[in-house]
Design an enzyme around this catalytic site. Structure first.
Site, PDB file in Angstrom:
ATOM      1  N   ILE A  34       0.875  -1.218   0.023  1.00 15.45           N
ATOM      2  CA  ILE A  34      -0.033  -0.034   0.050  1.00 15.45           C
ATOM      3  C   ILE A  34       0.776   1.309  -0.133  1.00 15.45           C
ATOM      4  CG2 ILE A  34      -0.129   0.314   2.657  1.00 15.45           C
ATOM      5  CD1 ILE A  34      -3.361   0.289   1.883  1.00 15.45           C
ATOM      6  N   ASN A  89      11.670  -8.297   6.784  1.00 14.92           N
ATOM      7  CA  ASN A  89      12.096  -7.580   8.008  1.00 14.92           C
ATOM      8  C   ASN A  89      11.702  -8.585   9.219  1.00 14.92           C
ATOM      9  OD1 ASN A  89      12.867  -5.274   6.717  1.00 14.92           O
ATOM     10  ND2 ASN A  89      11.112  -4.472   6.493  1.00 14.92           N
ATOM     11  N   HIS A 102       6.212 -11.952   5.820  1.00 16.22           N
ATOM     12  CA  HIS A 102       6.085 -11.544   4.464  1.00 16.22           C
ATOM     13  C   HIS A 102       7.352 -11.099   3.911  1.00 16.22           C
ATOM     14  CE1 HIS A 102       5.696  -7.983   7.284  1.00 16.22           C
ATOM     15  NE2 HIS A 102       6.342  -7.349   6.355  1.00 16.22           N
TER      16      HIS A 102
HETATM   17  P1  AMP Z   1       7.202  -4.617   7.612  1.00 11.63           P
HETATM   18  O1  AMP Z   1       7.916  -3.290   8.017  1.00 11.63           O
HETATM   19  O2  AMP Z   1       8.173  -5.473   6.796  1.00 11.63           O
HETATM   20  O3  AMP Z   1       6.440  -5.192   8.505  1.00 11.63           O
HETATM   21  O4  AMP Z   1       6.334  -4.123   6.376  1.00 11.63           O
HETATM   22  C1  AMP Z   1       5.022  -4.156   6.411  1.00 11.63           C
HETATM   23  C2  AMP Z   1       4.540  -3.547   4.999  1.00 11.63           C
HETATM   24  O5  AMP Z   1       3.228  -3.805   4.846  1.00 11.63           O
HETATM   25  C3  AMP Z   1       4.950  -1.941   4.739  1.00 11.63           C
HETATM   26  O6  AMP Z   1       5.433  -1.820   3.546  1.00 11.63           O
HETATM   27  C4  AMP Z   1       3.292  -1.527   4.627  1.00 11.63           C
HETATM   28  O7  AMP Z   1       3.228  -0.489   3.722  1.00 11.63           O
HETATM   29  C5  AMP Z   1       2.367  -2.834   4.176  1.00 11.63           C
HETATM   30  N1  AMP Z   1       0.956  -2.803   4.335  1.00 11.63           N
HETATM   31  C6  AMP Z   1       0.617  -2.409   5.655  1.00 11.63           C
HETATM   32  N2  AMP Z   1      -0.612  -2.716   5.400  1.00 11.63           N
HETATM   33  C7  AMP Z   1      -1.039  -2.968   4.214  1.00 11.63           C
HETATM   34  C8  AMP Z   1      -2.182  -3.231   3.452  1.00 11.63           C
HETATM   35  N3  AMP Z   1      -3.449  -3.205   3.983  1.00 11.63           N
HETATM   36  N4  AMP Z   1      -1.951  -3.560   2.242  1.00 11.63           N
HETATM   37  C9  AMP Z   1      -0.913  -3.621   1.492  1.00 11.63           C
HETATM   38  N5  AMP Z   1       0.064  -3.379   2.254  1.00 11.63           N
HETATM   39  C10 AMP Z   1       0.273  -3.066   3.475  1.00 11.63           C
END
Ligand code: AMP
Ligand code: ZN
Length: 115
Positions: A34, A89, A102
């Site tokens: 997002i 991460n 992820h």
């Molecule tokens: P991390 O810091 O590795 O946990 O990254 C989490 C990622 O999830 C970030 O890059 C956010 O932009 C992404 N994210 C969070 N909520 C959503 C969502 N609803 N749809 C798509 N991506 C998301």
């Protein structure tokens, strides 16, 4: 399949929160981040709730292998042919914000917002 009802990515898997999907099979979902860092930025997740990389066991090796093996094919399919980054991460010092495993896969022409 293990699920955490409070987990945002489990809710995306369940279709309770919308996402822009790039790939899906029985075990894996890929959707666009997002807040993309790069022109193409997708997240590869297991549909099962696995909180962090620390929670991965021997039983998950095939799943993890499939998740990683998808990355180059996905990127090619999304038009990324000049290289990409792959990032997981983990935990507090790893700056993990969403507690559902992820793999970030980021590519496309520079400059990028981050990374
Ligand atoms: P991390 O810091 O590795 O946990 O990254 C989490 C990622 O999830 C970030 O890059 C956010 O932009 C992404 N994210 C969070 N909520 C959503 C969502 N609803 N749809 C798509 N991506 C998301
Ligand atoms: Zn989850």
């Amino acid at each position: 399949m293990k699920r955490d009802p409070g987990c945002i990515f489990c809710r995306i898997v369940a279709g309770e929160i919308p996402s822009r999907k790039a790939y899906e099979d029985d075990e894996i979902l890929v959707f666009h981040d997002i807040e993309p860092w790069a022109p193409v930025h997708v997240l590869v997740i297991p549909k099962e709730h696995i909180a962090t990389f620390y929670d991965v066991s021997e039983a998950h090796t095939a799943l993890l292998g499939r998740m990683l093996a998808l990355a180059p094919r996905l990127m090619k399919g999304l038009g990324v042919t000049n290289g990409f980054r792959t990032l997981v991460n983990t935990g507090v010092d790893g700056r993990q914000e969403v507690q559902h495993l992820h793999v970030h896969v980021m590519g496309g022409p520079r400059p990028w917002a981050k990374g």
